[in-house]
Scaffold this motif. Structure first.
Motif, PDB file in Angstrom:
ATOM      1  N   ARG A  36      -6.128 -11.656   6.840  1.00 35.82           N
ATOM      2  CA  ARG A  36      -4.981 -12.552   6.992  1.00 35.82           C
ATOM      3  C   ARG A  36      -3.995 -12.438   5.846  1.00 35.82           C
ATOM      4  O   ARG A  36      -3.338 -13.414   5.458  1.00 35.82           O
ATOM      5  N   LYS A  37      -3.864 -11.230   5.327  1.00 31.65           N
ATOM      6  CA  LYS A  37      -2.901 -10.995   4.260  1.00 31.65           C
ATOM      7  C   LYS A  37      -1.656 -10.302   4.812  1.00 31.65           C
ATOM      8  O   LYS A  37      -1.711  -9.633   5.849  1.00 31.65           O
ATOM      9  N   ASN A  38      -0.543 -10.485   4.108  1.00 35.51           N
ATOM     10  CA  ASN A  38       0.713  -9.819   4.453  1.00 35.51           C
ATOM     11  C   ASN A  38       0.869  -8.595   3.554  1.00 35.51           C
ATOM     12  O   ASN A  38       0.933  -8.724   2.323  1.00 35.51           O
ATOM     13  N   ALA A  39       0.928  -7.431   4.158  1.00 37.08           N
ATOM     14  CA  ALA A  39       0.999  -6.201   3.374  1.00 37.08           C
ATOM     15  C   ALA A  39       1.913  -5.193   4.048  1.00 37.08           C
ATOM     16  O   ALA A  39       2.062  -5.184   5.278  1.00 37.08           O
ATOM     17  N   VAL A  40       2.510  -4.352   3.240  1.00 41.27           N
ATOM     18  CA  VAL A  40       3.360  -3.268   3.729  1.00 41.27           C
ATOM     19  C   VAL A  40       2.678  -1.951   3.410  1.00 41.27           C
ATOM     20  O   VAL A  40       2.191  -1.737   2.289  1.00 41.27           O
ATOM     21  N   VAL A  41       2.631  -1.058   4.409  1.00 39.67           N
ATOM     22  CA  VAL A  41       2.172   0.307   4.195  1.00 39.67           C
ATOM     23  C   VAL A  41       3.411   1.182   4.083  1.00 39.67           C
ATOM     24  O   VAL A  41       4.166   1.346   5.036  1.00 39.67           O
ATOM     25  N   LEU A  42       3.606   1.729   2.895  1.00 38.68           N
ATOM     26  CA  LEU A  42       4.786   2.549   2.605  1.00 38.68           C
ATOM     27  C   LEU A  42       4.358   4.009   2.592  1.00 38.68           C
ATOM     28  O   LEU A  42       3.544   4.420   1.757  1.00 38.68           O
ATOM     29  N   ASP A  43       4.890   4.804   3.530  1.00 37.87           N
ATOM     30  CA  ASP A  43       4.442   6.192   3.652  1.00 37.87           C
ATOM     31  C   ASP A  43       5.608   7.075   4.073  1.00 37.87           C
ATOM     32  O   ASP A  43       6.403   6.698   4.935  1.00 37.87           O
ATOM     33  N   GLU A  44       5.697   8.262   3.479  1.00 39.62           N
ATOM     34  CA  GLU A  44       6.806   9.166   3.769  1.00 39.62           C
ATOM     35  C   GLU A  44       6.617   9.949   5.058  1.00 39.62           C
ATOM     36  O   GLU A  44       7.544  10.619   5.535  1.00 39.62           O
ATOM     37  N   GLY A  45       5.422   9.923   5.651  1.00 39.22           N
ATOM     38  CA  GLY A  45       5.193  10.593   6.920  1.00 39.22           C
ATOM     39  C   GLY A  45       4.989  12.091   6.819  1.00 39.22           C
ATOM     40  O   GLY A  45       5.198  12.815   7.800  1.00 39.22           O
ATOM     41  N   ARG A  46       4.547  12.576   5.639  1.00 33.17           N
ATOM     42  CA  ARG A  46       4.291  14.007   5.467  1.00 33.17           C
ATOM     43  C   ARG A  46       2.890  14.217   4.883  1.00 33.17           C
ATOM     44  O   ARG A  46       2.735  14.616   3.730  1.00 33.17           O
ATOM     45  N   PRO A  47       1.851  13.971   5.670  1.00 32.98           N
ATOM     46  CA  PRO A  47       0.482  14.076   5.150  1.00 32.98           C
ATOM     47  C   PRO A  47       0.099  15.518   4.833  1.00 32.98           C
ATOM     48  O   PRO A  47       0.562  16.459   5.483  1.00 32.98           O
ATOM     49  N   ARG A  48      -0.773  15.673   3.833  1.00 33.29           N
ATOM     50  CA  ARG A  48      -1.205  17.002   3.428  1.00 33.29           C
ATOM     51  C   ARG A  48      -1.938  17.715   4.555  1.00 33.29           C
ATOM     52  O   ARG A  48      -1.798  18.928   4.732  1.00 33.29           O
ATOM     53  N   ASN A  49      -2.731  16.988   5.352  1.00 29.59           N
ATOM     54  CA  ASN A  49      -3.516  17.649   6.388  1.00 29.59           C
ATOM     55  C   ASN A  49      -2.729  17.888   7.672  1.00 29.59           C
ATOM     56  O   ASN A  49      -3.306  18.229   8.705  1.00 29.59           O
ATOM     57  N   ILE A  71       0.867  -1.174   0.000  1.00 32.06           N
ATOM     58  CA  ILE A  71       0.000   0.000   0.000  1.00 32.06           C
ATOM     59  C   ILE A  71       0.904   1.223   0.000  1.00 32.06           C
ATOM     60  O   ILE A  71       1.662   1.433   0.953  1.00 32.06           O
ATOM     61  N   ILE A  72       0.856   2.012  -1.041  1.00 32.90           N
ATOM     62  CA  ILE A  72       1.708   3.194  -1.149  1.00 32.90           C
ATOM     63  C   ILE A  72       0.888   4.408  -0.741  1.00 32.90           C
ATOM     64  O   ILE A  72       0.038   4.887  -1.487  1.00 32.90           O
ATOM     65  N   GLY A  73       1.128   4.881   0.478  1.00 34.25           N
ATOM     66  CA  GLY A  73       0.378   6.004   1.041  1.00 34.25           C
ATOM     67  C   GLY A  73      -0.278   5.594   2.340  1.00 34.25           C
ATOM     68  O   GLY A  73      -0.987   4.576   2.399  1.00 34.25           O
ATOM     69  N   GLY A  74      -0.042   6.380   3.412  1.00 29.79           N
ATOM     70  CA  GLY A  74      -0.527   5.994   4.734  1.00 29.79           C
ATOM     71  C   GLY A  74      -1.509   6.953   5.353  1.00 29.79           C
ATOM     72  O   GLY A  74      -1.518   7.131   6.575  1.00 29.79           O
ATOM     73  N   GLY A  75      -2.362   7.576   4.535  1.00 26.25           N
ATOM     74  CA  GLY A  75      -3.441   8.396   5.057  1.00 26.25           C
ATOM     75  C   GLY A  75      -4.649   7.539   5.403  1.00 26.25           C
ATOM     76  O   GLY A  75      -4.544   6.312   5.524  1.00 26.25           O
TER      77      GLY A  75
END
Length: 305
Positions: free
Chosen positions: A28-41, A10-14
């Protein structure tokens, strides 16, 4: 040693990406949340209109979400930025800015939108404090106060009747040619809406609270709030680089299940719509994740039957 192949990245952590992660974790899925940590809000003090979380700080909303998602061992969070994506459905490869390489079966872009530079002096200083883009998010706190609307043309004539539900004390500043017809100007006069088409010199404020809008001819318009339409761009050009169809406005084209034009690639949240609401983005992420999970399950069923 072979790199692990995740079910999804998942690209984006909003809100969209986090709700997608919750759904995939529970599936029960394996997933990565990839986020730069600079949300617009991040510029805003409070998020509104999100059921059970009205008025919460955006950072706190994310903290609670990650805490709850951490119950599901299949979900991993990485503070990094996706730089490049290659591959195809069932075997995508993501290279991050820190040199990490991730392999996954499916991709979900929840990259949101980013603001282009604000070109009015003083607007940056008040953005998120007393200058906003959505009356549903911030109008209640400023009800009955004097507002300045920064807009022109058809956008202005769409927006003005809407905001009249929160205050009847507002002025339209078009910051140059108004783009209105004579009939539209007459409509504004009939409703007692002041119209200024003189370019704006600056927005004057104290500690982030707007005091007045100063025009180039010296006119000063006192106000306590500004509402404007931001100039936005999609948070990443990777969907388009990968071949996803995009609209003229820059949003990713998806079907009702969040599927893009590229097999195995999904998108959700603000990246796919011009209607930007945190709760709507979260819902969009949940629905896209459910569709993505269904596709993973169906693939597994077919391959092992």
């Amino acid at each position: 040693m072979h790199e692990p192949i995740y079910d999804a990245v998942i690209i984006g952590g909003g809100p969209a990406g986090l709700n997608a992660a919750l759904m995939l974790g529970r599936a029960r899925k394996n997933a990565v949340v990839l986020d730069e940590g600079r949300p617009r809000n991040a510029v805003t003090r409070e998020a509104h209109g999100f059921l059970t979380r009205d008025g919460i700080a955006p950072g706190e909303l994310r903290r609670i979400a990650k805490e709850q998602i951490s119950r599901y061992p299949g979900i991993t969070f990485m503070e990094d930025t996706a730089q490049w994506v290659t591959g195809a459905d069932g075997n995508f490869q993501i290279t991050t800015s820190q040199g990490v390489i991730l392999h996954c079966k499916k991709l979900l872009f929840t990259v949101g939108m980013k603001d282009r530079p604000l070109n009015i002096p003083g607007l940056t200083e008040v953005y998120g404090k007393s200058a906003f883009v959505c009356p549903y998010c911030d109008g209640w706190e400023l009800r009955d106060e004097p507002w300045v609307i920064l807009s022109n043309g058809a956008d202005a004539m769409h927006f003005i009747p809407l905001i009249a539900g929160w205050t009847d004390r507002f002025t339209l500043c078009t910051n140059g040619p108004d783009g209105l017809t004579e009939a539209e100007r007459e409509d504004l006069r009939r409703h007692g809406v002041p119209l200024y088409d003189t370019p704006i010199r600056s927005i004057e404020s104290e500690e982030g609270i707007v005091q007045q809008v100063l025009l180039e001819d010296g006119t000063a318009i006192a106000c306590r709030a500004i509402f404007f339409r931001p100039d936005l761009r999609i948070g990443s050009d990777l969907p388009q680089t990968l071949g996803c169809e995009v609209t003229e406005a820059g949003t990713v084209v998806v079907d009702e299940f969040g599927r893009t034009s590229v097999p195995g690639v999904y998108s959700a949240g603000d990246a796919v719509t011009m209607r930007h609401q945190a709760i709507a983005a979260a819902s969009s992420g949940a629905m896209a994740a459910a569709a993505l999970n269904n596709e993973l399950n169906l693939d597994a069923w077919r391959n092992h039957g």
